[in-house]
Design a protein around this motif. Structure first.
Motif, short mmCIF file in Angstrom:
data_model
loop_
_atom_site.label_atom_id
_atom_site.label_comp_id
_atom_site.label_asym_id
_atom_site.label_seq_id
_atom_site.Cartn_x
_atom_site.Cartn_y
_atom_site.Cartn_z
N GLU A 15 0.91 -1.30 -0.01
CA GLU A 15 0.04 0.04 0.08
C GLU A 15 0.76 1.24 -0.03
N ILE A 16 0.67 2.21 -1.03
CA ILE A 16 1.39 3.30 -1.16
C ILE A 16 0.71 4.49 -0.42
N VAL A 17 1.31 4.93 0.53
CA VAL A 17 0.75 5.90 1.56
C VAL A 17 1.11 7.36 0.76
#
Length: 389
Positions: A15-17
């Motif tokens: 997951e890319i924040v």
């Protein structure tokens, strides 16, 4: 075949924040006016300025009093000396070239007495050939010492007649004799069989870049507008310091003051004769002619006779041929037989020519052993047994 690559099978998505973006503060202008006063404006005291007067010396105007007619000091003090011309002490030239042609004879012409040319007597010996009365002796040492010998008869060797052999020619060779004509196996090809690999699955052309790429909207760059030019109000003052401070004056042009010319005019003519022209006048001269001596030997008047001295004195003689001293070319034959014995014929030992054992189907004195894979036969020589004592 599956279209999954090693990268796809081992890839784990995370997951890319999204990182927080810094928001700049909004600009709020300060209230009030800016104090634009400087230290120079604050400390400067203004004074009333007046135009500076030009400090220029007054022009001196030269007043013309009259015409200048003066004599310089050099002309006033110069006194010309009365110098008389000195005559040259050169004697007068009394020589005058004669007008009559020169015709006097020289000393050589007076003393020379022409004499008659007489032909000289020739001291050359006469070319007459004197013949000898003694007969010619043609005997030489070769003729006196030569002893003729009788040559022996040359033995003629009879030519041998070719006699062909009675036995027929055997054309059997080793290859023909040993060749059996065996049939061999065909060589096998060592190349592996060609198997074509075919795929029925559809090729998947999607890549990681195509799947992971997300297009972002990029705003267009803003163009900066230049400020419009506003011309200043009012008119431009074009008066300079020179225009404001210059005072025009009325002046007159100064005329040149030139002294009166003291040139004197002489009416008598110019004397162009010099000392060189008076002392060296031009003389008239003429070119002397050639002095040619008269010919004293008269040329022959008669016709030339083409008879030379060699032809007139030559006496032809009869030629006598010289006898040859070469011996007569005669062959001397001999009745004795010719001896044809040589060292080779005396020392030569004739040998018996043997037959090659390979020409026989079964060579004598040999025992058959084996035959190899190529068809060659091997024989062994028979050794005779030796009895022991």
């Amino acid at each position: 075949m599956e279209g999954i690559t090693t990268f796809k099978s081992d890839y784990r998505p995370y997951e890319i924040v999204q990182q927080p973006r810094h928001v700049p503060e909004e600009y709020k202008p300060k209230q009030g006016e800016i104090d634009l006063g400087t230290t120079y404006k604050r400390d400067f005291n203004s004074y009333k300025v007046q135009p500076v007067a030009i400090v220029r010396p007054l022009e001196r105007q030269r007043v013309k009093q009259g015409k200048v007619d003066t004599v310089p000091t050099y002309k006033d003090d110069y006194r010309a000396w009365d110098v008389q011309k000195i005559d040259l002490y050169k004697p007068e030239q009394t020589y005058h070239p004669p007008a009559v042609k020169f015709g006097n004879s020289t000393t050589f012409q007076d003393d020379f007495v022409p004499q008659e040319i007489k032909p000289r007597q020739s001291f050359k010996p006469s070319p007459v050939v004197k013949r000898s009365i003694v007969p010619f002796n043609g005997d030489t040492s070769h003729r006196l010492d030569y002893v003729p010998y009788q040559l022996e008869f040359k033995f003629a060797r009879p030519k041998e007649v070719y006699k062909p052999t009675n036995q027929p020619f055997e054309d059997l060779t080793t290859h023909r004799y040993d060749f059996q004509g065996l049939v061999g196996e065909t060589a096998k090809i060592c190349r592996p069989p060609y198997t074509r690999v075919t795929q029925n699955a559809h090729f998947e052309g999607s890549t990681e870049f195509r799947e992971s790429f997300q297009p972002w909207e990029i705003p267009a760059p803003e163009a900066k507008k230049p400020q419009e030019y506003v011309p200043p109000a009012g008119t431009m003052q074009l008066n300079s310091t020179s225009h404001l401070d210059y005072v025009p004056h009325q002046t007159t042009r100064v005329s040149p003051i030139r002294p009166v010319s003291q040139r004197r005019n002489y009416n008598f003519p110019f004397q162009g004769k010099s000392t060189t022209k008076e002392d060296f006048p031009a003389w008239e001269c003429c070119r002397q002619g050639l002095i040619k001596q008269q010919q004293q030997i008269p040329n022959p008047s008669g016709k030339f006779d083409g008879w030379s001295t060699s032809r007139s004195h030559y006496v032809p003689h009869e030629l006598i041929p010289t006898e040859s001293c070469k011996p007569a070319h005669a062959l001397l034959t001999s009745s004795a037989p010719f001896d044809d014995t040589t060292v080779y014929s005396l020392d030569y030992t004739p040998k018996k020519q043997g037959t090659c054992p390979a020409s026989y189907p079964s060579p004598p004195g040999y025992i058959f052993e084996t035959t190899n894979s190529r068809g060659h036969q091997f024989f062994r020589k028979v050794t005779p047994a030796v009895e022991a004592f």
